[in-house]
Design a protein around this motif. Structure first.
Motif, mmCIF file in Angstrom:
data_model
loop_
_atom_site.group_PDB
_atom_site.id
_atom_site.type_symbol
_atom_site.label_atom_id
_atom_site.label_comp_id
_atom_site.label_asym_id
_atom_site.label_seq_id
_atom_site.Cartn_x
_atom_site.Cartn_y
_atom_site.Cartn_z
ATOM 1 N N UNK A 141 0.827 -1.201 0.000
ATOM 2 C CA UNK A 141 0.000 0.000 0.000
ATOM 3 C C UNK A 141 0.866 1.257 0.000
ATOM 4 N N UNK A 142 1.939 1.246 0.800
ATOM 5 C CA UNK A 142 2.793 2.429 0.912
ATOM 6 C C UNK A 142 3.515 2.743 -0.390
ATOM 7 N N UNK A 143 3.928 1.718 -1.115
ATOM 8 C CA UNK A 143 4.649 1.965 -2.373
ATOM 9 C C UNK A 143 3.715 2.018 -3.570
ATOM 10 N N UNK A 144 2.417 1.730 -3.349
ATOM 11 C CA UNK A 144 1.445 1.798 -4.435
ATOM 12 C C UNK A 144 1.681 0.766 -5.512
ATOM 13 N N UNK A 145 1.941 -0.474 -5.100
ATOM 14 C CA UNK A 145 2.285 -1.521 -6.060
ATOM 15 C C UNK A 145 1.149 -1.804 -7.036
ATOM 16 N N UNK A 146 -0.066 -1.906 -6.527
ATOM 17 C CA UNK A 146 -1.195 -2.206 -7.412
ATOM 18 C C UNK A 146 -1.434 -1.079 -8.403
ATOM 19 N N UNK A 147 -1.259 0.144 -7.960
ATOM 20 C CA UNK A 147 -1.430 1.272 -8.862
ATOM 21 C C UNK A 147 -0.425 1.232 -10.002
ATOM 22 N N UNK A 148 0.816 0.850 -9.677
ATOM 23 C CA UNK A 148 1.862 0.769 -10.698
ATOM 24 C C UNK A 148 1.547 -0.332 -11.704
ATOM 25 N N UNK A 149 1.082 -1.478 -11.186
ATOM 26 C CA UNK A 149 0.719 -2.579 -12.077
ATOM 27 C C UNK A 149 -0.488 -2.197 -12.919
ATOM 28 N N UNK A 172 -10.291 -7.150 -3.344
ATOM 29 C CA UNK A 172 -9.061 -7.068 -2.562
ATOM 30 C C UNK A 172 -7.932 -6.487 -3.420
ATOM 31 N N UNK A 173 -7.084 -5.628 -2.848
ATOM 32 C CA UNK A 173 -5.921 -5.112 -3.578
ATOM 33 C C UNK A 173 -4.811 -6.175 -3.599
ATOM 34 N N UNK A 174 -5.022 -7.227 -4.358
ATOM 35 C CA UNK A 174 -4.154 -8.398 -4.281
ATOM 36 C C UNK A 174 -2.702 -8.095 -4.657
ATOM 37 N N UNK A 175 -2.488 -7.180 -5.591
ATOM 38 C CA UNK A 175 -1.118 -6.865 -5.978
ATOM 39 C C UNK A 175 -0.351 -6.249 -4.815
ATOM 40 N N UNK A 176 -1.030 -5.485 -3.988
ATOM 41 C CA UNK A 176 -0.375 -4.878 -2.833
ATOM 42 C C UNK A 176 -0.008 -5.903 -1.768
ATOM 43 N N UNK A 177 -0.554 -7.105 -1.876
ATOM 44 C CA UNK A 177 -0.257 -8.160 -0.909
ATOM 45 C C UNK A 177 0.994 -8.957 -1.282
#
Length: 237
Positions: free
Chosen positions: A71-79, A214-219
């Motif tokens: 969540x802090x690095x915004x991984x799902x947003x980047x993907x 669920x924000x699965x990429x952020x997991x």
């Protein structure tokens, strides 16, 4: 010789290409019902993997910390941005079927990217083949991915085929890196790693089925944390 990653990525490529090509001929009820089935299958696989956990607190802690980092690095947003860019390029050559919004595309694209490229089965299967030469886990996964990719490509178009590149890159990296990683692991470490992967697959299944986004990429960072936390847990307790 490493063959599993090539077989798995080829299954995704062939399935996605076939599904996108035949999208106009597939009945609407099939398009709606099959993703629910694949979501249920993902959840079932996740439950099985979670049931093999060696240290429940490790699974919980790794999952929480991993999700926090994501969540802090915004991984799902980047993907998601990568998926949108991919769609824009692919649509110039072969436009995706109509009837799906950009938001719906990104939701499903991220979920299946995690399902194909970062599932516990795929990661463990690649590492297992790298150490033992046994590709049966990835081959079994390929049969499921072949049909899953075809069904999702009916809705999302040829963009799904690009995920094959991610699958190949991730699994080759893990397979060849396993010779360095696996000697440092233990049975409990692998069990907790699979359990964390199972939790992510469970969340992915809920997302694919449309039950909960669920924000699965952020997991995903939880997979990196699972083994080190298990090793620390075993030393302390």
């Amino acid at each position: 010789m490493i063959i599993g990653p090539y077989i798995n990525s080829s299954a995704v490529l062939i399935g996605a290409s076939t599904g996108a090509a035949l999208s106009a001929r597939i009945p609407a009820n099939v398009r709606t019902a099959m993703p629910l089935t694949f979501g249920a299958a993902s959840m079932a696989m996740g439950v099985v993997m979670i049931s093999q956990v060696a240290h429940m607190p490790v699974m919980v802690l790794a999952s929480i910390l991993g999700a926090l980092i994501g969540e802090l690095i915004g991984l799902e947003g980047a993907i998601g941005k990568l998926g949108a860019s991919t769609k824009a390029v692919i649509d110039k050559v072969a436009p995706a079927p109509k009837g799906i919004t950009q938001a719906e595309f990104l939701e499903k694209f991220v979920a299946i990217l995690v399902l194909f490229g970062a599932s516990g089965t795929g990661i463990f299967g690649a590492m297992n083949e790298g150490m033992t030469g046994d590709a049966t886990i990835l081959i079994a996964k390929s049969f499921l991915d072949l049909f899953t990719a075809a069904i999702f490509a009916i809705t999302l178009g040829y963009s799904v085929a690009t995920i094959a590149v991610v699958v190949l890159a991730v699994q080759l990296l893990l397979a060849y890196g396993a010779t360095l990683i696996m000697p440092l692991t233990s049975v409990p470490m692998i069990a907790d790693f699979k359990a964390v992967g199972g939790l992510i697959m469970l969340a992915t299944g809920l997302r694919i089925s449309g039950i909960k986004m669920f924000p699965v990429a952020n997991m995903l960072p939880a997979l990196v944390l699972a083994m080190p936390i298990t090793a620390l847990w075993m030393r302390v307790f």
